[in-house]
Design a protein around this motif. Sequence first.
Motif, PDB file in Angstrom:
ATOM      1  N   LYS B 564       0.807  -1.234   0.000  1.00 26.30           N
ATOM      2  CA  LYS B 564       0.000   0.000   0.000  1.00 26.30           C
ATOM      3  C   LYS B 564       0.836   1.279   0.000  1.00 26.30           C
ATOM      4  CE  LYS B 564      -0.967  -2.713   3.536  1.00 26.30           C
ATOM      5  NZ  LYS B 564      -1.802  -3.373   4.517  1.00 26.30           N
ATOM      6  N   PRO B 565       1.320   1.630  -1.114  1.00 22.79           N
ATOM      7  CA  PRO B 565       1.896   2.966  -1.224  1.00 22.79           C
ATOM      8  C   PRO B 565       0.743   3.959  -1.383  1.00 22.79           C
ATOM      9  CG  PRO B 565       2.093   1.802  -3.291  1.00 22.79           C
ATOM     10  CD  PRO B 565       1.373   0.913  -2.353  1.00 22.79           C
ATOM     11  N   LYS B 566       0.997   5.225  -1.118  1.00 23.97           N
ATOM     12  CA  LYS B 566      -0.130   6.164  -1.102  1.00 23.97           C
ATOM     13  C   LYS B 566       0.272   7.576  -1.518  1.00 23.97           C
ATOM     14  CE  LYS B 566      -2.691   5.865  -1.831  1.00 23.97           C
ATOM     15  NZ  LYS B 566      -3.557   4.912  -2.184  1.00 23.97           N
ATOM     16  N   LYS B 567      -0.693   8.260  -1.946  1.00 27.22           N
ATOM     17  CA  LYS B 567      -0.457   9.644  -2.382  1.00 27.22           C
ATOM     18  C   LYS B 567      -1.801  10.314  -2.470  1.00 27.22           C
ATOM     19  CE  LYS B 567       0.400  12.490  -6.140  1.00 27.22           C
ATOM     20  NZ  LYS B 567       1.266  11.947  -7.130  1.00 27.22           N
ATOM     21  N   ARG B 568      -1.809  11.554  -2.134  1.00 30.06           N
ATOM     22  CA  ARG B 568      -3.126  12.180  -2.028  1.00 30.06           C
ATOM     23  C   ARG B 568      -3.247  13.355  -2.972  1.00 30.06           C
ATOM     24  NH1 ARG B 568      -4.638  16.656   1.733  1.00 30.06           N
ATOM     25  NH2 ARG B 568      -4.026  15.510   3.576  1.00 30.06           N
ATOM     26  N   LYS B 569      -4.453  13.537  -3.414  1.00 29.88           N
ATOM     27  CA  LYS B 569      -4.730  14.640  -4.338  1.00 29.88           C
ATOM     28  C   LYS B 569      -5.383  15.751  -3.553  1.00 29.88           C
ATOM     29  CE  LYS B 569      -4.971  16.528  -8.310  1.00 29.88           C
ATOM     30  NZ  LYS B 569      -5.810  16.761  -9.417  1.00 29.88           N
ATOM     31  N   LYS B 629      -4.765   7.555   7.261  1.00 31.24           N
ATOM     32  CA  LYS B 629      -3.375   7.643   7.715  1.00 31.24           C
ATOM     33  C   LYS B 629      -2.492   6.707   6.904  1.00 31.24           C
ATOM     34  CE  LYS B 629      -3.921   8.561  12.374  1.00 31.24           C
ATOM     35  NZ  LYS B 629      -4.115   7.875  13.666  1.00 31.24           N
ATOM     36  N   ASP B 630      -3.022   5.506   6.762  1.00 28.89           N
ATOM     37  CA  ASP B 630      -2.284   4.492   5.990  1.00 28.89           C
ATOM     38  C   ASP B 630      -1.964   5.008   4.604  1.00 28.89           C
ATOM     39  OD1 ASP B 630      -1.776   2.441   7.582  1.00 28.89           O
ATOM     40  OD2 ASP B 630      -3.238   1.031   6.718  1.00 28.89           O
ATOM     41  N   LYS B 631      -3.002   5.531   4.008  1.00 25.09           N
ATOM     42  CA  LYS B 631      -2.840   5.974   2.627  1.00 25.09           C
ATOM     43  C   LYS B 631      -1.803   7.085   2.547  1.00 25.09           C
ATOM     44  CE  LYS B 631      -5.347   7.045  -1.518  1.00 25.09           C
ATOM     45  NZ  LYS B 631      -6.589   7.009  -2.245  1.00 25.09           N
ATOM     46  N   ARG B 632      -1.885   8.010   3.504  1.00 25.43           N
ATOM     47  CA  ARG B 632      -0.934   9.124   3.480  1.00 25.43           C
ATOM     48  C   ARG B 632       0.491   8.607   3.670  1.00 25.43           C
ATOM     49  NH1 ARG B 632      -3.237  13.490   6.873  1.00 25.43           N
ATOM     50  NH2 ARG B 632      -4.789  13.303   5.191  1.00 25.43           N
ATOM     51  N   ALA B 673      13.121  14.809  -8.691  1.00 27.84           N
ATOM     52  CA  ALA B 673      11.953  15.057  -9.542  1.00 27.84           C
ATOM     53  C   ALA B 673      10.730  14.400  -8.913  1.00 27.84           C
ATOM     54  CB  ALA B 673      12.201  14.470 -10.923  1.00 27.84           C
ATOM     55  N   PRO B 674       9.568  15.013  -9.044  1.00 27.75           N
ATOM     56  CA  PRO B 674       8.372  14.400  -8.449  1.00 27.75           C
ATOM     57  C   PRO B 674       8.060  13.070  -9.131  1.00 27.75           C
ATOM     58  CG  PRO B 674       7.778  16.205  -9.900  1.00 27.75           C
ATOM     59  CD  PRO B 674       9.265  16.240  -9.785  1.00 27.75           C
ATOM     60  N   PRO B 675       7.556  12.132  -8.346  1.00 29.39           N
ATOM     61  CA  PRO B 675       7.235  10.816  -8.929  1.00 29.39           C
ATOM     62  C   PRO B 675       6.040  10.917  -9.865  1.00 29.39           C
ATOM     63  CG  PRO B 675       6.373  10.972  -6.720  1.00 29.39           C
ATOM     64  CD  PRO B 675       7.103  12.260  -6.968  1.00 29.39           C
ATOM     65  N   PRO B 676       5.884   9.930 -10.723  1.00 29.46           N
ATOM     66  CA  PRO B 676       4.695   9.925 -11.592  1.00 29.46           C
ATOM     67  C   PRO B 676       3.432   9.850 -10.747  1.00 29.46           C
ATOM     68  CG  PRO B 676       5.809   7.800 -11.644  1.00 29.46           C
ATOM     69  CD  PRO B 676       6.708   8.736 -10.909  1.00 29.46           C
ATOM     70  N   PRO B 677       2.354  10.395 -11.267  1.00 30.99           N
ATOM     71  CA  PRO B 677       1.115  10.420 -10.468  1.00 30.99           C
ATOM     72  C   PRO B 677       0.663   9.013 -10.076  1.00 30.99           C
ATOM     73  CG  PRO B 677       0.666  10.900 -12.771  1.00 30.99           C
ATOM     74  CD  PRO B 677       2.149  10.913 -12.623  1.00 30.99           C
ATOM     75  N   ARG B 678       0.132   8.955  -8.882  1.00 28.97           N
ATOM     76  CA  ARG B 678      -0.329   7.650  -8.395  1.00 28.97           C
ATOM     77  C   ARG B 678      -1.636   7.248  -9.063  1.00 28.97           C
ATOM     78  NH1 ARG B 678       1.637   5.572  -3.740  1.00 28.97           N
ATOM     79  NH2 ARG B 678      -0.384   4.574  -3.373  1.00 28.97           N
ATOM     80  N   GLN B 681      -4.892   8.214  -7.211  1.00 28.02           N
ATOM     81  CA  GLN B 681      -4.969   9.651  -6.975  1.00 28.02           C
ATOM     82  C   GLN B 681      -6.423  10.110  -6.799  1.00 28.02           C
ATOM     83  OE1 GLN B 681      -3.043  11.490 -10.218  1.00 28.02           O
ATOM     84  NE2 GLN B 681      -2.227  13.192  -9.011  1.00 28.02           N
ATOM     85  N   HIS B 682      -7.255   9.615  -7.674  1.00 30.84           N
ATOM     86  CA  HIS B 682      -8.647  10.070  -7.655  1.00 30.84           C
ATOM     87  C   HIS B 682      -9.574   9.069  -7.008  1.00 30.84           C
ATOM     88  CE1 HIS B 682      -7.268  13.257 -10.216  1.00 30.84           C
ATOM     89  NE2 HIS B 682      -6.775  12.356 -11.072  1.00 30.84           N
ATOM     90  N   LEU B 683      -9.039   8.070  -6.412  1.00 23.61           N
ATOM     91  CA  LEU B 683      -9.880   7.050  -5.779  1.00 23.61           C
ATOM     92  C   LEU B 683      -9.718   7.156  -4.268  1.00 23.61           C
ATOM     93  CD1 LEU B 683      -8.912   4.106  -8.141  1.00 23.61           C
ATOM     94  CD2 LEU B 683     -10.999   5.445  -8.227  1.00 23.61           C
ATOM     95  N   PRO B 684     -10.661   7.784  -3.633  1.00 24.82           N
ATOM     96  CA  PRO B 684     -10.479   8.089  -2.216  1.00 24.82           C
ATOM     97  C   PRO B 684     -10.440   6.851  -1.323  1.00 24.82           C
ATOM     98  CG  PRO B 684     -12.690   8.632  -2.926  1.00 24.82           C
ATOM     99  CD  PRO B 684     -11.930   8.267  -4.151  1.00 24.82           C
TER     100      PRO B 684
END
Lengths: 476, 776
Positions: B564-569, B629-632, B673-678, B681-684
């Motif tokens: 579970k890697p995570k990234k938030r929009k 929290k996990d996701k973040r 450099a910023p990583p490619p978008p997760r 991203q749009h799936l809460p």
Amino acid sequence: MQRGPSESLLHQHMASVLSSLSVCPLSLCRIMKVKVLSRNPDDYVRETKLDIQRVPRNYDPTLHPFEVSREYTRALNATKLDRVFAKPFLASLDGHRDGVNCMAKHTTSLSTLLSGSCDGEVRVWNLSKRECGRTLQAHEGFVRGMVVRFCGTSFFTVGDDKTIKQWKMETPGYGEEEEPLNTILGKTVFTGLDHHRKDAVFATCGQQVDIWDEQRSSPIRSFTWGVDSFSSVSFNPVETELLASCASDRSIVLYDMRESAPLKKVIMTMRSNTLCWNPMEAYYFTSSNEDYNLYTYDMRYLDRPITVHMDHVSAVLDVDYSPTGKEFVSASFDKTVRIFPKDGGHSREVYHTKRMQHVICVKWSADNKYILSGSDEMNIRLWKANASEKLGVLAPRERESRNYSQKLKEKFQHHPQIRRITHHRHLPKNVYHQSKELRIMKEARRRKYANVRKHSKPGTVPVVSEKAKHVVTVVK
Amino acid sequence: MVKVSEKKKSVKKSSEEEEEEVRYGEEEEEDGELRGEGDEEEGDEEEEEDERKRQKLLDAIGSLGGRRKRRKRSQAERSEAAALMSEFTVNAEGGGDKVQLSDLIGTADRVPAKTRKQLENLQRVRKSIQSPLSRRESDRIQRDVAFQKAASEVSRWKEVIRQNQRAEQLVFPLHQDPPGPGPGPVERLVSGWRARTPLEEEVFALLSANKQPIHDPVLTPREEASVRAMSLEEAKVRRAELQKARALQSYYEARARRERKIKSKKYHRVQNKAKRKEFLKKFEEMVEADPAGALEELHRMEVARMKERMSLKHQNSGKWAKSKAIMAKYDEGARRAMQQQLEVNKELTQKVVTSLNEEEEEEEEEVLPGFVNDAERGVDSSNPWMRGKLSEERKEAEEEEEEVMETVDLTVEEEEEEEEEEVKETEEEVLLREFDSRRKLRQAEEERAASDREEEEEEEEERAASDREEEEEEEEKAASDREEEELSEFTTLFRGISDAEKVATDSAAPLQEGLIRIRTLEDVDLLSQEAPDDEAPPLPPPPPLPQPSAAVNPPPPATEKTGKPKKRKRGIELKQVLTKDTKAIKVPLAPTVEDGEEDGEEDGEEDEEQRGLIREAFAGDDVVSDFLKDKRKQEDSGKPAVVDLTLPGWGEWGGTGLKPSRGKRRRFRVKAAPPPPRKDQHLPSVIISEKRNSAISGHQVNSLPFPFANPAQFESAVRTPLGRTWNTERTVKKVVKPRVVTRMGAIIEPMQREELMKDRKRAGGKTTLDSLTKKH
């Protein structure tokens, strides 16, 4: 249904008792609130014990999720248990005073085995008791070949003393001399022997291949074809008039008993030691070769083998088919016994023990359950054909669960964990290192050839398949 | 000595010119041999001298022979190498000119004309015979022919072998002996045994002295009897008897049929008369001899009469009677016939006072034709349903009866008829019962229909419900069927493919031989942990499967969670989105608990209680925020970290308590450099991990296994469960059937020729069918 009425009765009874005891009605109410599981026995009791167990079951797939992972786990467990219970070695029969040179299965009795040793002694073993029932000094020098007559009442031996002897299967009575029924003195040494499956005819090999009638003292037919030394001869068990032999000029020769001349021969890169026909498939036979491989041929197309069976790391000395014709067992100079599927390029099983020396002869028992190997160090060993199989009678449920786990293993056989476990075998150090070495050598050769091919004019260096590599020529 | 003998012989030869040549040749050979022997002993000189002398002698002898002989001799001499010289001292001088047949014939005087002609004919044929092949060649051809023969012979097995390879299950031994008595009673074996050792002899002597049975009767007398009863000869005899009986029966039947077909009325009349006479005679005899039997017979006659009476036979209503009535005016004979008929009728319809039970019926039964009579004819008159019999049936039965009456009035045949009737009646009873039940049902329905429409409606509803249930059941059945079909399809496919070439699979998976022994389960576990990675795989790993393989591969043991890697929009406020409660998944549960008559209130209370308990137990858990929290955390771990390369002390003062300046720090901080978008991203409510999970990959298949053509096939193969948790008993049995079954302790014989015959029979049947279809 049975329980329902009895429960209501019980309730009534309780109520009456309690009321008679004049207990507080409130507490009565609390006691009365009993929830009971109640099922109709018709749903789960079978009518006779011959019926299958009634298991009320809802097959709705949503109720039984994760089927793949659950079955995978079961398959994994089955595989592990299979390896844990793989104890193939059953017994060692010792008694010979020299290396065991040949063995013969009894044609009508499963528990009888005959073995001949390098000092000319023949022993008859009782396999169920695992003891020797009879010993006879058959020849001077090696017992080269031995075969039981199809009726099972007598057997033939050939030895280094240039004789063919026929013996009674029955143990001579008290005070009787151990004497052959019949002795034929030949001109040359015989190296192999096989009996026709239905007629009173047998074949020997030595300087030539001879067909003998049991009633005559000279061969009814002799085959020669520019070779002066044959190592083994064997009749086709299905098409009983055909036979094949391995010769010292690296060839395998086919014969028809009814013809006056041999049929055809194939010359290979190295010598074949023995050969065995498939008992269920008339035109296939497998030969054990000096070049560590076994070759399965279709007798109609000798120009290339159907399958090359590799895995041994030394000369293969003997081969025998399972009576079902699905697998065969091979004995090798590298002190191991291997089991190959008939169309598989690699062995499915390898048997060895610390004390087993060069394995000279091997047989697969006629009930497809056991393997017998005779080796240099004077012992005959009894193995299970299926290493982890449980011996004895299986209960129906046991059998079903075994079938199920077998199918599961088959289903998940490609999954790496399962494959890894099923294919792991312990090997003696020297065999292990030698096989590694051979692998490296083979890879080097392959690489070299690829390089040669790459750097030569296209079309000049052909691709030679593994099967074609080992055949020199077919002589008509 | 040699010379002497030669001389002597030469003298003789001179006298007989004809034989000389031949003999001379012999001498020469002999001489040569002897000379060879002499060589070893004597010197060269002596030999030369001998040679010379011999030559002289030879010349002398040659001169004796005259001119012809000399020439021959000279021909035999070989002066130089000639190509046309043959080994038989015949040289081909004048080789050009051929010997003509006429030359040969010319010398022979007494050749019959016929032979001569033949020879001349032969001469005319200008064909030369080819020289025979060398032995090598001919052997080779012979071998080749023999091989072709053997190969074709062996090829007959092709079909059998293919069938066996494809068979879903093979049971060995192929020839199962039928269960039954063994080779023979044990006694036979026992009797073959003799006492050999002194001890045994002693024991037997003792036994015989005491008159003890040496051979126990192994079989009980009853068993013996049964064995004897089953003896082959007896069975044969019995069969022959039965055959004979059957043949006789069919003969009599045929005869009866023939007689019945005879149309001549006169014949039948005579026959009937004869029969009647005979019967009467018999009856009279019987009255004297066996009164009881006679009474029975009488009774039977009475019944026959009743039957006759019931029919319309003598009512003068038949075709014949009508025609006779017309004719009666003019024809005396016709009138008489009618009279007779009427008499018979009267006789029959007379009321008879009998002791039979059915008096009432008798009374009713005056001359009532048709339906009534028939309806009441049945035996079981108490059964009202007997009256509902179909009239057609009745008619048929009646017709039959009529026929019978026509032929014989009171004969033995009647008995048979009766028996038949009885049988029929039992059948009828069955039919009647059915009718009965149906009718009852109908009545019940009618009643219901009459009673209430509401009920009807209810019924309809019920019916609909039951229909629905049925449909559902059917659907279920269909589903299970489909499942089975799929399964079997798969298995057959799988088998077919795997049969096709197991070689490849095998070569792909050789034994992995190592130095580790497996003794316990722990060892096995170790083995699987050490994984295939540590040893180089025997084959280069084929390209990985396309994406769907993930679905196929069994998820690792349940404890392992997907990564579970995570990234938030920024755009979506997760908290807002996830404030809703999680959807409760409804899982249908098998109704295991039977609720009593408890009302819903108590249940509701209990539920609340339980909910309260659960709430209490999990009070501290905030699942949603935990998930966030996990996701973040996952997102953060996925972000590349900022690398600080600042070195304190360079370009400025350093030491404890001194920090590098801000400017410097800013300067030396390296931002990645910023990583490619997760992907999530749009799936809460989802965490998608794109990292390779090594824990799972160990269990995944990374290349398409051999027999499968595409990943989808393999996936479907793996997805189909085999166990009885998911399949019905029968399906499981079918699916897990082992391929090879052997019987314990049975010797498996090699394939027999009979198998081939069997196969050929099967094939033969097919081919004949084919040929038939082709013809048409």
